[in-house]
Design a protein around this motif. Structure first.
Motif, PDB file in Angstrom:
ATOM      1  N   SER A  66       0.824  -1.214   0.000  1.00 13.01           N
ATOM      2  CA  SER A  66       0.000   0.000   0.000  1.00 13.01           C
ATOM      3  C   SER A  66       0.854   1.257   0.000  1.00 13.01           C
ATOM      4  O   SER A  66       0.387   2.324  -0.400  1.00 13.01           O
ATOM      5  CB  SER A  66      -0.923   0.012   1.221  1.00 13.01           C
ATOM      6  N   ARG A  92      -7.753  -4.172  -0.513  1.00 18.08           N
ATOM      7  CA  ARG A  92      -8.101  -3.865  -1.895  1.00 18.08           C
ATOM      8  C   ARG A  92      -7.782  -2.428  -2.275  1.00 18.08           C
ATOM      9  O   ARG A  92      -7.637  -2.120  -3.458  1.00 18.08           O
ATOM     10  CB  ARG A  92      -9.588  -4.135  -2.138  1.00 18.08           C
ATOM     11  N   ASN A  93      -7.673  -1.535  -1.301  1.00 17.02           N
ATOM     12  CA  ASN A  93      -7.469  -0.130  -1.607  1.00 17.02           C
ATOM     13  C   ASN A  93      -6.367   0.423  -0.705  1.00 17.02           C
ATOM     14  O   ASN A  93      -6.482   0.383   0.521  1.00 17.02           O
ATOM     15  CB  ASN A  93      -8.786   0.632  -1.388  1.00 17.02           C
TER      16      ASN A  93
END
Length: 145
Positions: A66, A92-93
């Motif tokens: 990330s 996911r983000n």
């Protein structure tokens, strides 16, 4: 099941016919069976356990890759690392993985509720040892530092 819950269930089975006064705000209330009291805490601790399991289900995602905000250009095999470390999957983000703190608030809330239940039980034991009732006696090893 945890040892505390097993102990409470054992105590409940031993005190199915033990009647004592119930209290509300330190005032005598309806009579209760001691088993009912012990089993009330098994219900509380079941919910506590469920809350922690819910937290774990949301925590258990790998944030690797990330970066500080927008991901990483490094060739990281996130899925491989996630499997090797027994995560449920990858975040996911990247912005959500690095910036959100709701999971910490959720965990602190669940832990606070557990401590409230433990404190409530402790207060009951303290009252049961008081001059008001003298229902139980605990050795100094349990009551001093």
């Amino acid at each position: 099941d945890c040892l505390l819950k097993k102990t409470l269930i054992t105590l409940a089975s031993q005190h199915v016919h033990t009647i004592l006064p119930g209290f509300t705000h330190l005032q005598h209330a309806q009579p209760i069976v001691l088993a009912h009291y012990f089993l009330a805490y098994t219900e509380m601790f079941d919910r506590d356990h469920s809350r922690l399991q819910d937290c774990k289900a949301r925590f258990n995602y790998l944030p690797l890759g990330s970066g500080a905000l927008a991901g990483s250009t490094l060739p990281i095999d996130r899925e491989f690392v996630s499997q090797q470390l027994n995560f449920a999957g990858c975040c996911r983000n990247s912005m959500d993985a690095t910036a959100d703190r709701d999971y910490m608030i959720e965990l602190l809330s669940a832990l606070s509720i557990i401590m409230m239940h433990m404190s409530r039980m402790s207060e009951d034991l303290i009252f049961w040892m008081s001059q008001e009732t003298l229902w139980i006696e605990l050795g100094d090893a349990f009551c001093t530092g």
